[in-house]
Design an enzyme around this catalytic site. Sequence first.
Site, PDB file in Angstrom:
ATOM      1  N   GLY A  48      40.947  38.247  38.234  1.00 15.09           N
ATOM      2  CA  GLY A  48      40.639  38.658  39.602  1.00 15.09           C
ATOM      3  C   GLY A  48      39.120  38.768  39.713  1.00 15.09           C
ATOM      4  O   GLY A  48      38.486  39.417  38.864  1.00 15.09           O
ATOM      5  N   ALA A  49      38.554  38.119  40.745  1.00 13.43           N
ATOM      6  CA  ALA A  49      37.095  37.953  40.796  1.00 13.43           C
ATOM      7  C   ALA A  49      36.297  39.260  40.657  1.00 13.43           C
ATOM      8  O   ALA A  49      35.454  39.378  39.763  1.00 13.43           O
ATOM      9  CB  ALA A  49      36.729  37.205  42.073  1.00 13.43           C
ATOM     10  N   ARG A  89      34.466  32.134  32.393  1.00 18.19           N
ATOM     11  CA  ARG A  89      35.185  31.548  33.540  1.00 18.19           C
ATOM     12  C   ARG A  89      34.142  31.133  34.586  1.00 18.19           C
ATOM     13  O   ARG A  89      33.284  31.940  34.954  1.00 18.19           O
ATOM     14  CB  ARG A  89      36.184  32.550  34.151  1.00 18.19           C
ATOM     15  CG  ARG A  89      37.302  32.930  33.191  1.00 18.19           C
ATOM     16  CD  ARG A  89      38.470  33.580  33.905  1.00 18.19           C
ATOM     17  NE  ARG A  89      39.260  32.616  34.648  1.00 18.19           N
ATOM     18  CZ  ARG A  89      40.207  32.960  35.511  1.00 18.19           C
ATOM     19  NH1 ARG A  89      40.460  34.237  35.748  1.00 18.19           N
ATOM     20  NH2 ARG A  89      40.904  32.037  36.147  1.00 18.19           N
ATOM     21  N   GLN A 196      50.744  34.818  38.948  1.00 12.06           N
ATOM     22  CA  GLN A 196      50.113  36.102  39.316  1.00 12.06           C
ATOM     23  C   GLN A 196      50.855  36.774  40.467  1.00 12.06           C
ATOM     24  O   GLN A 196      50.849  38.005  40.575  1.00 12.06           O
ATOM     25  CB  GLN A 196      48.648  35.874  39.725  1.00 12.06           C
ATOM     26  CG  GLN A 196      47.702  35.563  38.569  1.00 12.06           C
ATOM     27  CD  GLN A 196      47.546  34.079  38.334  1.00 12.06           C
ATOM     28  OE1 GLN A 196      48.443  33.292  38.622  1.00 12.06           O
ATOM     29  NE2 GLN A 196      46.411  33.672  37.788  1.00 12.06           N
ATOM     30  N   ASP A 237      37.429  33.642  45.313  1.00 11.41           N
ATOM     31  CA  ASP A 237      36.640  33.729  44.075  1.00 11.41           C
ATOM     32  C   ASP A 237      35.180  33.375  44.304  1.00 11.41           C
ATOM     33  O   ASP A 237      34.306  33.795  43.557  1.00 11.41           O
ATOM     34  CB  ASP A 237      37.245  32.823  42.998  1.00 11.41           C
ATOM     35  CG  ASP A 237      38.450  33.510  42.381  1.00 11.41           C
ATOM     36  OD1 ASP A 237      39.508  33.531  43.020  1.00 11.41           O
ATOM     37  OD2 ASP A 237      38.296  34.081  41.282  1.00 11.41           O
ATOM     38  N   ASN A 247      39.554  29.604  45.894  1.00 11.35           N
ATOM     39  CA  ASN A 247      40.518  30.665  45.533  1.00 11.35           C
ATOM     40  C   ASN A 247      41.642  30.021  44.729  1.00 11.35           C
ATOM     41  O   ASN A 247      41.684  28.791  44.544  1.00 11.35           O
ATOM     42  CB  ASN A 247      41.048  31.359  46.793  1.00 11.35           C
ATOM     43  CG  ASN A 247      41.814  32.633  46.453  1.00 11.35           C
ATOM     44  OD1 ASN A 247      41.340  33.461  45.678  1.00 11.35           O
ATOM     45  ND2 ASN A 247      43.015  32.788  46.984  1.00 11.35           N
TER      46      ASN A 247
HETATM   47  O1  MRU Z   1      42.819  33.137  37.872  1.00 10.97           O
HETATM   48  P1  MRU Z   1      42.789  34.493  38.510  1.00 10.97           P
HETATM   49  O2  MRU Z   1      44.063  35.237  38.374  1.00 10.97           O
HETATM   50  O3  MRU Z   1      41.580  35.293  38.046  1.00 10.97           O
HETATM   51  O4  MRU Z   1      42.564  34.196  40.043  1.00 10.97           O
HETATM   52  C1  MRU Z   1      42.432  35.264  40.932  1.00 10.97           C
HETATM   53  C2  MRU Z   1      42.378  34.843  42.350  1.00 10.97           C
HETATM   54  O5  MRU Z   1      42.345  33.680  42.655  1.00 10.97           O
HETATM   55  C3  MRU Z   1      42.273  35.913  43.381  1.00 10.97           C
HETATM   56  O6  MRU Z   1      42.869  35.480  44.572  1.00 10.97           O
HETATM   57  C4  MRU Z   1      40.787  36.171  43.600  1.00 10.97           C
HETATM   58  O7  MRU Z   1      40.141  36.563  42.434  1.00 10.97           O
HETATM   59  C5  MRU Z   1      40.407  37.030  44.701  1.00 10.97           C
HETATM   60  S1  MRU Z   1      41.064  38.604  44.822  1.00 10.97           S
HETATM   61  C6  MRU Z   1      40.461  39.781  44.061  1.00 10.97           C
END
Ligand code: MRU
Length: 347
Positions: A48-49, A89, A196, A237, A247
């Site tokens: 999560g970003a 990442r 997720q 993101d 995203n």
């Molecule tokens: O690969 P992830 O699980 O880190 O991806 C997360 C997302 O795409 C979320 O939608 C994004 O980080 C925004 S929400 C806090």
Amino acid sequence: MKDMRSISFKKGKLFYLDQTKLPLVEKWQECSSIAQGYRIIKLLKIRGAPLIGVFAAYCLAVSAEKFAAKKDLFLKQATYAISHLKASRPTAVNLFWALDRMQAVLTNNPDKDTDSLKKLLLKQAALIHSEDVALCKNMGRFGVSLIRPGDRILTHCNTGFLATSGNGTALSVIYEANKKYKDIEVFIDETRPLLQGARLTAWELCRKKVPCRLITDNMSAYCMQQGLIDKVFLGADRITANGDVANKIGTYSVAVLAKYHKIPFYVVAPFSSFDLNLNSPGSLPIEQRNPDEIRKVFNRVYIAPRNVKSYNPAFDVTPGELITAIVTDKGIIYPPFNKNIPKILEK
Ligand code: MRU
């Protein structure tokens, strides 16, 4: 009350809830080195970003305790640590934003000794953490004005307390709405390949007692056609100066579907998710992940021949023209995004 946090910093130690084990097991682990932090982020044990940024800042601060006492060596180790964490990442800009703030602590204090620098790093990480909690509250406060009683909201991936160090981005809005109107309902895309939505968002919403239903990713078109969805709320993101949004993979398909069905499509993200140096969809860096994530179900059981080729971009880009508005901690931004994004973010 059950824990509703994703990380905790206590008595100089950093702990995280291992999200790869959810929803079956709630296991808290400690992170005490850069090597561990890199793997934890890379393997999505935390994700999560906004959370990636907060976690990386704390990881640097706790790891610095073991760096050399000699200043030039300390700075060398810190610089390597920052670039290594940044390599974990590539898409979420929050990681770079938080680590640049940590780097600035080192750069802006040339006269301090290593003990003072360690304290300043810790202070900066705690500040990034408390700011993130406040940003989540503000996004919830602004975004709730877009929701009406009885709304049925589609969401994608996980954007809640597991994706931030506060209440979340899009889910923060949904939590506020659920307090205000008891009759909203959330449709959750399962979010292949790493699920997720099914594993994390469904777990969060059940824990927070928000009415919800889980669907597979390929059901959202049908749900929209059946009139079951009033609005879409999801996170980001990285957002360009033109309002193009990177995203979780699958976001773009939901945006195209929402446009066709005339359903408002809202992105919710703090100012730390904007990258105003970028101004075209093609400029957004997209993480490519291990093809086995597609060949297996959640990294465990093969569901395809082991030797079949696969393609696994972890994110996609939704052009700004498909987005109704972007909810931020500073207010709601409507198109034209190239004019209104700088106006609101400068506040
Ligand atoms: O690969 P992830 O699980 O880190 O991806 C997360 C997302 O795409 C979320 O939608 C994004 O980080 C925004 S929400 C806090």
